[in-house]
Design a protein around this motif. Structure first.
Motif, PDB file in Angstrom:
ATOM      1  N   UNK A  90      19.362  58.730  39.577  1.00 56.63           N
ATOM      2  CA  UNK A  90      20.847  58.885  39.753  1.00 56.63           C
ATOM      3  C   UNK A  90      21.628  59.317  38.524  1.00 56.63           C
ATOM      4  N   UNK A  91      20.662  59.616  37.442  1.00 59.00           N
ATOM      5  CA  UNK A  91      21.385  60.036  35.945  1.00 59.00           C
ATOM      6  C   UNK A  91      22.097  58.559  35.517  1.00 59.00           C
ATOM      7  N   UNK A  92      21.824  57.450  35.829  1.00 58.63           N
ATOM      8  CA  UNK A  92      22.218  56.388  35.050  1.00 58.63           C
ATOM      9  C   UNK A  92      21.588  55.894  33.972  1.00 58.63           C
ATOM     10  N   UNK A  93      20.139  56.112  33.935  1.00 55.61           N
ATOM     11  CA  UNK A  93      19.369  55.996  32.682  1.00 55.61           C
ATOM     12  C   UNK A  93      18.755  57.322  32.152  1.00 55.61           C
ATOM     13  N   UNK A  94      19.015  57.722  30.816  1.00 57.62           N
ATOM     14  CA  UNK A  94      18.446  59.102  30.143  1.00 57.62           C
ATOM     15  C   UNK A  94      19.588  59.849  30.863  1.00 57.62           C
ATOM     16  N   UNK A  95      19.798  61.069  29.840  1.00 55.98           N
ATOM     17  CA  UNK A  95      20.933  61.897  30.226  1.00 55.98           C
ATOM     18  C   UNK A  95      22.084  61.748  29.513  1.00 55.98           C
ATOM     19  N   UNK A  96      22.752  62.839  29.344  1.00 57.86           N
ATOM     20  CA  UNK A  96      24.116  62.866  28.553  1.00 57.86           C
ATOM     21  C   UNK A  96      25.374  62.432  29.251  1.00 57.86           C
ATOM     22  N   UNK A  97      25.322  61.837  30.458  1.00 63.24           N
ATOM     23  CA  UNK A  97      26.427  61.198  31.264  1.00 63.24           C
ATOM     24  C   UNK A  97      26.080  59.778  31.709  1.00 63.24           C
ATOM     25  N   UNK A  98      24.781  59.369  31.290  1.00 60.74           N
ATOM     26  CA  UNK A  98      24.410  58.016  31.773  1.00 60.74           C
ATOM     27  C   UNK A  98      25.187  56.894  31.472  1.00 60.74           C
ATOM     28  N   UNK A  99      25.633  56.785  30.133  1.00 63.98           N
ATOM     29  CA  UNK A  99      26.391  55.478  29.539  1.00 63.98           C
ATOM     30  C   UNK A  99      27.749  55.598  30.594  1.00 63.98           C
ATOM     31  N   UNK A 100      28.382  56.796  30.552  1.00 64.48           N
ATOM     32  CA  UNK A 100      29.681  56.966  31.171  1.00 64.48           C
ATOM     33  C   UNK A 100      29.423  56.420  32.604  1.00 64.48           C
ATOM     34  N   UNK A 101      28.482  56.933  33.473  1.00 70.20           N
ATOM     35  CA  UNK A 101      28.263  56.812  34.759  1.00 70.20           C
ATOM     36  C   UNK A 101      28.032  55.406  35.041  1.00 70.20           C
TER      37      UNK A 101
END
Length: 186
Positions: free
Chosen positions: A129-140
Motif C-alpha cells: 500500500x506504500x505505507x512502508x518504504x517509498x517516498x510517500x510512506x511517511x505522509x501516507x
C-alpha cells in the motif's frame, strides 16, 4: 462531557487542559521517566474505572504511551493530531496547547487496546500500500493514522496498532482509499 475512565497525561498543564474540556480525573506521569509508583496508580485506576492514555503526539509522548501500555494491558488510547497540538506561537507541542473541541474529539474517538493481537492486515499489505518504504510512506501513514484515529506511527508500529485496535480489513481499505485519492488530488 463526563469521562468515567481516569486519563493518563504527562503533566499539570495537560490536566488543566483536560479539565477545561471535560469532567474527568487524571494521573500525571511527570515526564517520560514513568516510575513504579505511578504505574501502580495506573494499574489500580485500570482495575477500578479504566484508563485512557492521552499523551502528546511526539516521541516522549509515544514513549510514555508505550511504557504504560506494556505495564498495564487493556488501556484505551486517545490520539491528538499534531496539527491540533501546536502552541499558538509555534513554540511547543502538546495536549496543553489543544483547543477544547480538539480534546473532546480525541476523547470521543478513543480506541480500545485489545490484549489479543490479531489482524487480517499483513506487514506485506502495508508495503504493497506504500505505507512502508517509498517516498510517500511517511505522509501516507500520517493521513491513515488521522483517519483511523490511531495516531502517527512508523511502519512497524502501524502494523502493531492495526492489530492492537483490531482495525478490520474493510476499515483499513476504506481509509487507504481516501489517503490514495488525496495523493492524486494534489
Amino acid at each position: 462531557m463526563i469521562i468515567k475512565e481516569i486519563i493518563v497525561v504527562e503533566g499539570k498543564d495537560d490536566t488543566v487542559a483536560i479539565k477545561r474540556a471535560v469532567n474527568a480525573d487524571t494521573i500525571e506521569t511527570n515526564g517520560s521517566a514513568v516510575n513504579q509508583q505511578t504505574i501502580e496508580k495506573i494499574r489500580l485506576a485500570q482495575e477500578v474505572r479504566g484508563v485512557i492514555i492521552f499523551t502528546d503526539p511526539d516521541y516522549p509522548g509515544e514513549r510514555i504511551r508505550h511504557i504504560v501500555s506494556e505495564a498495564v494491558p487493556g488501556c484505551k488510547h486517545a490520539f491528538l493530531p499534531k496539527t491540533e497540538a501546536i502552541a499558538k506561537k509555534g513554540k511547543g507541542l502538546g495536549v496543553e496547547h489543544a483547543s477544547i473541541e480538539a480534546i473532546r474529539e480525541a476523547l470521543r474517538s478513543v480506541q480500545q487496546e485489545m490484549e489479543e493481537l490479531v489482524t487480517e492486515i499483513s506487514f506485506q499489505d502495508l508495503v504493497d500500500a506504500g505505507l512502508i518504504g517509498g517516498s510517500q510512506a511517511k505522509e501516507r501513514r500520517e493521513k491513515l493514522g488521522l483517519l483511523l484515529k490511531i495516531g502517527y506511527t512508523n511502519g512497524k508500529q502501524l502494523h502493531k496498532r492495526l492489530k492492537m485496535f483490531k482495525i478490520s480489513q474493510a476499515a483499513f481499505a476504506e481509509a487507504l482509499k481516501e489517503v490514495i485519492q488525496g495523493d492524486y488530488q494534489k
